[in-house]
Design a protein around this motif. Structure first.
Motif, PDB file in Angstrom:
ATOM      1  N   UNK A 115      11.152 -14.617  37.984  1.00 34.98           N
ATOM      2  CA  UNK A 115      12.274 -13.648  38.520  1.00 34.98           C
ATOM      3  C   UNK A 115      11.605 -12.558  39.355  1.00 34.98           C
ATOM      4  N   UNK A 116      12.323 -11.587  40.089  1.00 36.55           N
ATOM      5  CA  UNK A 116      11.762 -10.714  40.802  1.00 36.55           C
ATOM      6  C   UNK A 116      11.319  -9.535  40.054  1.00 36.55           C
ATOM      7  N   UNK A 117      10.477  -8.640  40.540  1.00 33.93           N
ATOM      8  CA  UNK A 117      10.037  -7.486  39.582  1.00 33.93           C
ATOM      9  C   UNK A 117      11.236  -6.695  39.121  1.00 33.93           C
ATOM     10  N   UNK A 118      11.400  -6.340  37.911  1.00 32.57           N
ATOM     11  CA  UNK A 118      12.349  -5.533  37.475  1.00 32.57           C
ATOM     12  C   UNK A 118      12.000  -4.849  36.008  1.00 32.57           C
ATOM     13  N   UNK A 119      12.907  -3.746  35.756  1.00 29.39           N
ATOM     14  CA  UNK A 119      12.569  -3.166  34.533  1.00 29.39           C
ATOM     15  C   UNK A 119      13.321  -4.018  33.417  1.00 29.39           C
ATOM     16  N   UNK A 120      12.863  -3.835  32.122  1.00 26.28           N
ATOM     17  CA  UNK A 120      13.356  -4.535  31.206  1.00 26.28           C
ATOM     18  C   UNK A 120      13.229  -3.780  29.702  1.00 26.28           C
ATOM     19  N   UNK A 121      13.989  -3.962  28.916  1.00 28.38           N
ATOM     20  CA  UNK A 121      14.106  -3.077  27.567  1.00 28.38           C
ATOM     21  C   UNK A 121      13.377  -4.114  26.524  1.00 28.38           C
ATOM     22  N   UNK A 122      12.203  -3.531  26.208  1.00 25.14           N
ATOM     23  CA  UNK A 122      11.481  -4.460  25.079  1.00 25.14           C
ATOM     24  C   UNK A 122      11.384  -3.538  23.798  1.00 25.14           C
ATOM     25  N   UNK A 123      12.383  -3.801  22.985  1.00 26.07           N
ATOM     26  CA  UNK A 123      12.371  -2.918  21.802  1.00 26.07           C
ATOM     27  C   UNK A 123      12.550  -1.335  21.948  1.00 26.07           C
ATOM     28  N   UNK A 124      13.127  -0.909  22.934  1.00 25.54           N
ATOM     29  CA  UNK A 124      13.220   0.430  22.745  1.00 25.54           C
ATOM     30  C   UNK A 124      12.262   1.071  23.810  1.00 25.54           C
ATOM     31  N   UNK A 125      11.425  -0.010  24.446  1.00 26.51           N
ATOM     32  CA  UNK A 125      10.503   0.525  25.527  1.00 26.51           C
ATOM     33  C   UNK A 125      11.075  -0.095  26.955  1.00 26.51           C
ATOM     34  N   UNK A 126      10.960   0.774  27.937  1.00 28.13           N
ATOM     35  CA  UNK A 126      11.403   0.349  29.248  1.00 28.13           C
ATOM     36  C   UNK A 126       9.958  -0.204  29.966  1.00 28.13           C
ATOM     37  N   UNK A 127       9.858  -1.627  30.285  1.00 28.13           N
ATOM     38  CA  UNK A 127       8.896  -2.135  30.831  1.00 28.13           C
ATOM     39  C   UNK A 127       9.174  -2.759  32.003  1.00 28.13           C
ATOM     40  N   UNK A 128       7.918  -2.527  33.009  1.00 27.97           N
ATOM     41  CA  UNK A 128       8.071  -3.049  34.231  1.00 27.97           C
ATOM     42  C   UNK A 128       7.511  -4.429  34.285  1.00 27.97           C
ATOM     43  N   UNK A 129       8.339  -5.413  34.621  1.00 26.24           N
ATOM     44  CA  UNK A 129       8.240  -6.763  34.520  1.00 26.24           C
ATOM     45  C   UNK A 129       7.518  -7.444  35.922  1.00 26.24           C
ATOM     46  N   UNK A 130       6.362  -7.699  36.234  1.00 25.25           N
ATOM     47  CA  UNK A 130       6.037  -8.324  37.279  1.00 25.25           C
ATOM     48  C   UNK A 130       5.510  -9.607  36.905  1.00 25.25           C
ATOM     49  N   UNK A 131       5.932 -10.635  37.785  1.00 27.79           N
ATOM     50  CA  UNK A 131       5.493 -11.895  37.422  1.00 27.79           C
ATOM     51  C   UNK A 131       6.091 -12.669  36.034  1.00 27.79           C
ATOM     52  N   UNK A 132       6.893 -12.138  35.694  1.00 24.91           N
ATOM     53  CA  UNK A 132       7.426 -12.179  34.274  1.00 24.91           C
ATOM     54  C   UNK A 132       6.511 -11.900  33.182  1.00 24.91           C
ATOM     55  N   UNK A 133       5.480 -10.976  33.475  1.00 24.28           N
ATOM     56  CA  UNK A 133       4.666 -10.264  32.304  1.00 24.28           C
ATOM     57  C   UNK A 133       4.780  -8.878  32.569  1.00 24.28           C
ATOM     58  N   UNK A 134       4.796  -8.076  31.410  1.00 22.04           N
ATOM     59  CA  UNK A 134       4.753  -6.638  31.530  1.00 22.04           C
ATOM     60  C   UNK A 134       3.402  -6.235  32.323  1.00 22.04           C
ATOM     61  N   UNK A 135       3.792  -5.081  33.131  1.00 25.17           N
ATOM     62  CA  UNK A 135       2.802  -4.604  34.250  1.00 25.17           C
ATOM     63  C   UNK A 135       2.893  -2.968  34.135  1.00 25.17           C
ATOM     64  N   UNK A 136       1.762  -2.483  34.150  1.00 19.94           N
ATOM     65  CA  UNK A 136       1.175  -1.192  34.256  1.00 19.94           C
ATOM     66  C   UNK A 136       0.547  -1.090  35.697  1.00 19.94           C
ATOM     67  N   UNK A 137       0.957  -0.065  36.264  1.00 23.82           N
ATOM     68  CA  UNK A 137       0.419   0.096  37.805  1.00 23.82           C
ATOM     69  C   UNK A 137      -0.947   1.041  37.755  1.00 23.82           C
ATOM     70  N   UNK A 138      -2.156   0.501  37.661  1.00 20.27           N
ATOM     71  CA  UNK A 138      -3.421   1.345  37.800  1.00 20.27           C
ATOM     72  C   UNK A 138      -3.414   1.399  39.335  1.00 20.27           C
ATOM     73  N   UNK A 139      -2.993   2.466  39.668  1.00 22.81           N
ATOM     74  CA  UNK A 139      -2.706   2.621  41.244  1.00 22.81           C
ATOM     75  C   UNK A 139      -3.186   3.794  41.967  1.00 22.81           C
ATOM     76  N   UNK A 140      -3.312   3.862  43.175  1.00 26.61           N
ATOM     77  CA  UNK A 140      -3.499   4.937  43.964  1.00 26.61           C
ATOM     78  C   UNK A 140      -2.619   5.052  45.144  1.00 26.61           C
ATOM     79  N   UNK A 141      -2.525   5.987  45.650  1.00 28.53           N
ATOM     80  CA  UNK A 141      -1.652   6.553  46.851  1.00 28.53           C
ATOM     81  C   UNK A 141      -2.496   7.046  47.887  1.00 28.53           C
TER      82      UNK A 141
END
Length: 505
Positions: A2-28
């Motif tokens: 599936x494409x990247x999407x937001x998913x409810x996991x037991x009350x948590x909004x999780x960002x799913x990327x490549x069908x796995x939970x993802x947290x962006x350790x990011x920079x702008x």
């Protein structure tokens, strides 16, 4: 897949990327960096990759992708996607369309030259360099261009999901005015409230919101415009979309911050009106990180920090946010600066954006942030599983007089002592994650920990104290700290991950 999407996991909004939970350790990157592929390749990618990021936030400019009406050029976007794939980094695209920091500086030249464009006005009739959100023609043109952008991403990126999220506009709202006086204020505020507010049939903006009616009306105009734009993009490719907020400062008046933007006060309105927007995200340069994060995280069951400060405080905020909140992404601004020791600040710019100068002191941040990202990267699946659970205990120094925390664990009590904060240092922060009854991970910086028994006449001893990393669901030990380190467990100014196993004697 599936494409990247937001998913409810037991009350948590999780960002799913490549069908796995993802947290962006990011920079702008800086606002103008992405306008040149050559600049990105020589001045940005070589400087941001040492931060150990997994995501880069980069602008896409309306003026570049539609240089002439209905003639689109996505070569710059394709270059960004290709470069990100080469470096194995995900992208969040920032749509610089009608508004960037309340101004219309990134709209195409052909639209700027259009005499029918409606600019916002001050009370005295003076025009502002910001196209009015009441100009529906301009909003529709932006929406059309944004739709073409999302269609291009769908065509180019569906299989690889390099682009995981899109920011719609940037810090919208009206600067230097409390209302857009190109709109007749009196008649506007005496109109009936839209049905979405669920107010009494006779309710008007003025009767419902009183002295703040003008600001609420402006928020409605901007939220309606972004709803039109985001919905046009979602119709083409339904990636997660968010808007970012220039925060209202204490004692600030509308116009000192962008009037009508998605501030804490206006968040409920934005959620009602801009339903195609998935999240509202604060740009966090202020010192009261916890207070603002609480205000945005609670009603959305998630926290997204797409733009934040550059000093060492940002590392502490990261550590606290990723363990305490349902964090989706954390991204310091201007990341190509971090390994540049020459800190030169523009006083006029700082005054214009109303941000304290210390927020941009990046001189010591690069290596510390890189270490934090490197250690956290392997822990992300574990953090997603355990955050907001009883086994996770987060802490962050809240004020200078704050000396620490007492945390009750399953088999003992941990007294976490904070380091006195002086100058540009990382405020004490960290988390304890219990793995079993007598074993836990300690991650943080500028802290020391003493352990005491919960039972009288007993003491806590250490079976093991190890430095290491967490990778692929397993602990990988480095040094065994069996010397003087056992007397008092300490973590210094560089982030460190420890695994501690205790016993009672």
């Amino acid at each position: 897949m599936t494409i990247p999407h937001l998913q409810d996991n037991d009350g948590q909004t999780v960002l799913m990327v490549d069908d796995k939970p993802f947290i962006g350790l990011a920079a702008e990157c800086h606002n103008s960096s992405a306008s040149s592929t050559a600049y990105m390749n020589t001045q940005v990618w070589p400087r941001v990759l040492p931060l150990n990021i997994n995501t880069l936030l980069v602008p896409v400019y309306w003026e570049m992708i539609e240089p002439k009406p209905d003639r689109f050029d996505f070569s710059s976007v394709q270059d960004l996607i290709s470069e990100a794939r080469e470096h194995q980094v995900k992208l969040v695209l920032l749509w610089f369309g009608l508004w960037k920091n309340g101004l219309s500086s990134y709209v195409p030249g052909w639209l700027k030259e259009d005499s029918t464009v409606r600019y916002a006005q001050k009370r005295d009739g003076q025009h502002l360099y910001s196209i009015s959100p009441a100009d529906q023609t301009a909003v529709d043109l932006d929406a059309k261009a944004f739709g073409h952008l999302m269609a291009f991403i769908k065509k180019t990126d569906t299989q690889q999901s390099t682009v995981i999220m899109v920011q719609v506009e940037n810090e919208v709202g009206l600067l230097d005015a409390d209302f857009d006086y190109s709109v007749a204020k009196g008649p506007a505020l005496n109109r009936p409230l839209p049905d979405v507010f669920g107010a009494a049939p006779a309710a008007t903006w003025q009767s419902q919101f009183g002295p703040q009616a003008g600001e609420y009306y402006m928020a409605f105009l901007y939220a309606s415009a972004l709803q039109t734009i985001a919905a046009a993009g979602k119709a083409q490719y339904a990636l997660p979309m968010y808007v970012n907020a220039w925060l209202e400062k204490p004692l600030g008046r509308p116009g000192a911050y962008p009037t009508g933007g998605p501030t804490v006060k206006m968040l409920p309105l934005w959620q009602k009106v801009a339903t195609a927007v998935d999240l509202v995200a604060p740009d966090l340069y202020v010192p009261n990180f916890e207070e603002v994060s609480d205000a945005y995280a609670a009603p959305q069951q998630a926290l997204l920090v797409p733009e934040t400060r550059q000093d060492l405080r940002t590392v502490s905020n990261l550590i606290y946010a990723i363990s305490h909140y349902n964090l989706l992404l954390f991204s310091p601004f201007g990341a190509e600066d971090f390994f540049n020791q020459d800190v030169t600040l523009d006083a006029h710019l700082l005054k214009a954006v109303a941000i304290d100068a210390d927020a941009f002191d990046w001189s010591k941040t690069g290596s510390v942030l890189a270490k934090a990202y490197a250690l956290l990267a392997g822990m992300l699946p574990l953090i997603v599983q355990k955050r907001q659970q009883p086994q996770m205990h987060s802490f962050l120094i809240s004020q200078a007089a704050d000396r620490g925390r007492r945390i009750k664990l399953a088999s003992c009590e941990a007294a976490v002592h904070f380091v006195k904060q002086e100058g540009n240092v990382s405020p004490s922060a960290g988390f304890i994650l219990e793995l079993s009854e007598n074993e836990f991970l300690l991650f943080g910086l500028n802290i020391s920990v003493n352990l005491s028994a919960l039972e009288p006449n007993r003491n806590v001893g250490l079976i093991s104290l190890e430095e290491g990393t967490w990778q692929d669901g397993q602990w990988h030990a480095g040094r065994i700290l069996n010397g003087d380190e056992r007397v008092r467990i300490q973590v210094g100014a560089t982030p460190q991950l420890l695994k501690i196993k205790t016993h009672l004697y």
